[in-house]
Design a protein around this motif. Structure first.
Motif, PDB file in Angstrom:
ATOM      1  N   ALA A  86      19.452 -40.026 -19.779  1.00 44.74           N
ATOM      2  CA  ALA A  86      20.477 -40.573 -18.886  1.00 44.74           C
ATOM      3  C   ALA A  86      20.755 -39.635 -17.714  1.00 44.74           C
ATOM      4  O   ALA A  86      20.533 -38.432 -17.791  1.00 44.74           O
ATOM      5  CB  ALA A  86      21.770 -40.827 -19.667  1.00 44.74           C
ATOM      6  N   GLY A  87      21.255 -40.226 -16.639  1.00 46.06           N
ATOM      7  CA  GLY A  87      21.757 -39.457 -15.513  1.00 46.06           C
ATOM      8  C   GLY A  87      20.700 -39.041 -14.505  1.00 46.06           C
ATOM      9  O   GLY A  87      19.519 -38.931 -14.815  1.00 46.06           O
ATOM     10  N   ASP A  88      21.166 -38.840 -13.260  1.00 45.77           N
ATOM     11  CA  ASP A  88      20.255 -38.414 -12.187  1.00 45.77           C
ATOM     12  C   ASP A  88      20.415 -36.934 -11.856  1.00 45.77           C
ATOM     13  O   ASP A  88      19.792 -36.440 -10.922  1.00 45.77           O
ATOM     14  CB  ASP A  88      20.482 -39.259 -10.932  1.00 45.77           C
ATOM     15  N   ASP A  93      25.234 -41.638 -14.243  1.00 45.82           N
ATOM     16  CA  ASP A  93      24.207 -42.428 -14.928  1.00 45.82           C
ATOM     17  C   ASP A  93      24.378 -43.888 -14.531  1.00 45.82           C
ATOM     18  O   ASP A  93      25.484 -44.429 -14.609  1.00 45.82           O
ATOM     19  CB  ASP A  93      24.330 -42.281 -16.449  1.00 45.82           C
ATOM     20  N   LYS A 138      17.374 -41.393 -11.157  1.00 42.29           N
ATOM     21  CA  LYS A 138      17.061 -41.195 -12.574  1.00 42.29           C
ATOM     22  C   LYS A 138      15.592 -41.521 -12.825  1.00 42.29           C
ATOM     23  O   LYS A 138      14.894 -40.794 -13.550  1.00 42.29           O
ATOM     24  CB  LYS A 138      17.962 -42.068 -13.448  1.00 42.29           C
TER      25      LYS A 138
END
Length: 319
Positions: A86-88, A93, A138
Motif C-alpha cells: 500500500a501507499g505511494d 494510499d 503506487k
C-alpha cells in the motif's frame, strides 16, 4: 441477476420459469417442470441471439455490468500468496488501485489493477475504480520493485478513467499518469495487461502499456467514454450510441487495428453469467501470454516493447 436494458425480454422469460418452479415448490401436486424447461430452452436461444452480434454500445453496457468479476476477484482466484502493498510513499494510499506480490502457477509476479468495488460502500471507498495520482505513483513503486527482483508485471485494467477531481489535479494527475506510462516502457521484465471491463483514457494506458495486451471479449478500451465523446462532438450526451460506433472501442476492432494482441473468450451472456469460467479463462490467458516472453533478454524486451508502440497505428498501411 441484474439485467441490462436490451436483456429485458430475457428477464421476462427467465422470471416466468423461476415463478413456475417457485409455485411448484409450494404445491407438491403441481408438475410444471416440462413447461419450465421449455421456457429455459427459449431463454437459452434468446441469449444466443442477443449476444451473437452485440453493437458497440451494448458491449459498453456489458463491460460496465456490476456483476462482472472485478480485480479483487481475479486476484483471489488466480494468484496464490498474494501480499498487498500500500501507499505511494509520498501522499497516501489510493484504494482504487490494488497491487502487490503474488504467485501465478508458482511463478513470482507483481500484480496491479483497478478495483471498482462490488457494493455501494466499497464503490465509494474504491472511488469507482478512478485512480488518483497516488494510485499511479503506487503502481510505479510496484513496477520498480518488480524490475529490481526480476518479476513479471501483470496489470488488470478496469476503469472509466483517471479521477478528474480538483485535489487530483492539484497533486499532479497528468504527470503521475505519464510517469506510470513511462515506467511501463522502461522496466526490463515482461508486462502483460488484461482489460477486464472498461479501459478508459490515460487512466487505462498507464497500466496497459505492456508487451502483451489482452481484452475480455465484451470489454472496451478507448480514449474517452462514448458519453464524453458525444458531449464534445455533438454537444449531446444522448448520441453515445453513434460515438461508440465511431470510437472503435471493442476488442474485435482493436485486435484488427493491432492495438491488442489477444481476445479472451467470455461465457455466453458475458462474464457476469459465469464468473468462475471467465476468471479461469483469464488465468489461462495470462500464463499463455507470459510464456511467449520466456527467455527474452531484458534489453531486447524493452526494445521490442518500445518498437511495438512506435509502430502502433501503421498496421495495414503501405510501406
Amino acid at each position: 441477476m441484474n439485467y441490462l436494458d436490451f436483456e429485458k425480454p430475457l428477464a421476462e422469460i427467465e422470471g416466468k420459469a423461476e415463478e413456475l418452479r417457485a409455485m411448484a415448490r409450494g404445491n407438491s401436486e403441481m408438475d410444471v417442470e416440462a413447461e419450465a424447461k421449455a421456457l429455459d430452452k427459449k431463454a437459452a436461444d434468446l441469449l444466443v441471439d442477443l449476444y451473437k452480434s452485440l453493437t458497440p454500445w451494448r458491449k459498453c453496457q456489458v463491460a460496465r455490468h456490476p456483476d462482472r468479476p472485478h480485480c479483487r476477484d481475479y486476484i483471489a482466484a488466480i494468484f496464490t500468496e498474494y501480499t498487498p502493498l500500500a501507499g505511494d510513499r509520498n501522499f497516501a494510499d489510493d484504494h482504487a488501485v490494488m497491487g502487490g506480490m503474488a504467485r501465478l502457477n508458482d511463478r513470482p509476479v507483481v500484480v496491479i489493477g483497478h478495483e471498482k468495488g462490488h457494493d455501494t460502500k466499497t464503490r465509494i471507498e474504491r472511488n469507482f475504480g478512478m485512480a488518483r495520482p497516488e494510485g499511479y505513483r503506487k503502481a510505479v513503486r510496484l513496477m520498480d520493485l518488480a524490475d529490481r527482483f526480476n518479476m513479471p508485471v501483470i496489470t488488470l485494467v478496469d476503469t472509466p478513467g483517471a479521477y478528474p477531481g480538483k485535489g487530483a489535479e492539484e497533486r499532479g494527475q497528468s504527470e503521475a499518469i505519464a510517469r506510470a506510462t513511462e515506467k511501463c516502457l522502461q522496466i526490463g521484465v515482461p508486462i502483460v495487461s488484461v482489460v477486464i471491463g472498461e479501459g478508459g483514457s490515460g487512466g487505462a494506458v498507464a497500466f496497459a502499456t505492456a508487451d502483451r495486451i489482452a481484452m475480455l471479449e465484451h470489454s472496451i478500451y478507448s480514449v474517452i467514454s462514448p458519453e464524453g465523446c458525444a458531449s464534445i462532438l455533438w454537444k449531446d450526451g444522448g448520441k453515445m450510441r453513434e460515438a461508440a460506433e465511431a470510437l472503435r472501442l471493442t476488442a474485435q476492432d482493436l485486435e484488427k487495428l493491432g492495438v491488442i494482441d489477444r481476445i479472451i473468450k467470455e461465457p455466453l451472456g458475458g462474464a457476469q453469467r459465469d464468473r468462475q469460467a471467465a476468471i479461469t479463462s483469464v488465468g489461462k490467458g495470462l500464463e499463455s501470454l507470459l510464456a511467449t516472453m520466456d527467455g527474452i533478454d531484458r534489453t531486447d524486451l524493452v526494445s521490442a516493447r518500445r518498437k511495438k508502440y512506435l509502430d502502433m497505428g501503421t498496421k495495414g498501411l503501405a510501406a
